[in-house]
Scaffold this motif. Structure first.
Motif, short mmCIF file in Angstrom:
data_model
loop_
_atom_site.label_atom_id
_atom_site.label_comp_id
_atom_site.label_asym_id
_atom_site.label_seq_id
_atom_site.Cartn_x
_atom_site.Cartn_y
_atom_site.Cartn_z
N ARG A 76 0.82 -1.22 0.00
CA ARG A 76 0.00 0.00 0.00
C ARG A 76 0.85 1.26 0.00
NH1 ARG A 76 -5.11 -0.91 4.10
NH2 ARG A 76 -5.68 -2.98 3.38
N VAL A 77 1.88 1.28 0.85
CA VAL A 77 2.64 2.52 1.03
C VAL A 77 3.82 2.65 0.08
CG1 VAL A 77 1.91 2.90 3.41
CG2 VAL A 77 3.94 1.54 2.96
N THR A 78 4.29 1.57 -0.52
CA THR A 78 5.44 1.68 -1.41
C THR A 78 5.03 1.59 -2.88
OG1 THR A 78 5.91 -0.68 -1.21
CG2 THR A 78 7.08 0.82 0.29
N ALA A 79 4.29 0.58 -3.26
CA ALA A 79 3.88 0.41 -4.66
C ALA A 79 2.60 1.17 -4.97
CB ALA A 79 3.69 -1.07 -4.97
N GLY A 80 1.79 1.42 -3.96
CA GLY A 80 0.53 2.12 -4.15
C GLY A 80 -0.65 1.26 -3.73
N ASP A 81 -1.71 1.93 -3.36
CA ASP A 81 -2.87 1.22 -2.83
C ASP A 81 -3.54 0.33 -3.87
OD1 ASP A 81 -3.61 4.11 -3.62
OD2 ASP A 81 -5.55 3.11 -3.64
#
Length: 181
Positions: A76-81
């Protein structure tokens, strides 16, 4: 000599990594209904693993769920939600409901908190060999936060972000971050 033409600066239509740009909102937002559905799914999986751990007296049932939870938060926080399996399923579950847009930055803070708790739990279970009671205590904190999010719409991580961040959160669930007179 030919004249160089510069394109007029237009607002970017590129979507941010976390959340999405929605007309009428100043910052990237995320659908709170999908977040709550995902929290409910994670709570259900965690509660089942927790129950099996208590019943068997072993940390082994918590290990696969702890790894999944940690990786889900990290995605969620690195690649995106958009890459989170639980959020993808949550979006699918609430796809026929009108979205309730909330600020993505405070959700990111909450998800980093979830990742941190899961990381400590997984390291405790694996490398440190913490006793079952300590692991269950850490898991109880995670489960409590998930329950409060899904059942009452209260994002404890969002409240902590409100306390520790220099910028005030915007677009909180239920309008809780607006100043009340």
């Amino acid at each position: 000599m030919p004249e160089i033409q510069f394109a007029a600066s237009e607002p970017t239509t590129e979507q941010p990594k976390l959340g999405r740009r929605v007309p009428g909102y100043d910052i990237p937002v995320i659908n709170e209904r999908a977040v709550r559905a995902a929290a409910g799914l994670l709570f259900l999986g965690g509660a089942i693993a927790f129950g099996f751990a208590v019943a068997t007296g072993s940390q082994q049932p918590l290990q696969p769920f702890g790894m999944f939870f940690m990786l889900d938060m990290l995605l969620r926080v690195t690649a995106g939600d958009r890459w989170s399996p639980s959020l993808a399923l949550g979006r699918l579950i609430v796809s026929r409901q009108n979205p309730e847009w909330v600020g993505a930055p405070q959700k990111a803070f909450a998800w980093w908190l979830g990742f941190g708790l899961a990381f400590v739990s997984c390291v405790g279970m694996g490398w440190l060999g913490l006793p079952l009671a300590a692991t269950l205590a850490l898991c109880s904190v995670c489960l409590t936060l998930l329950f409060v999010e899904t059942a009452f719409g209260i994002c404890v991580g969002c409240k902590l972000q409100q306390l520790f961040s220099k910028t005030a959160p915007q677009y909180c669930p239920g309008g809780t971050c607006e100043t009340r007179g």
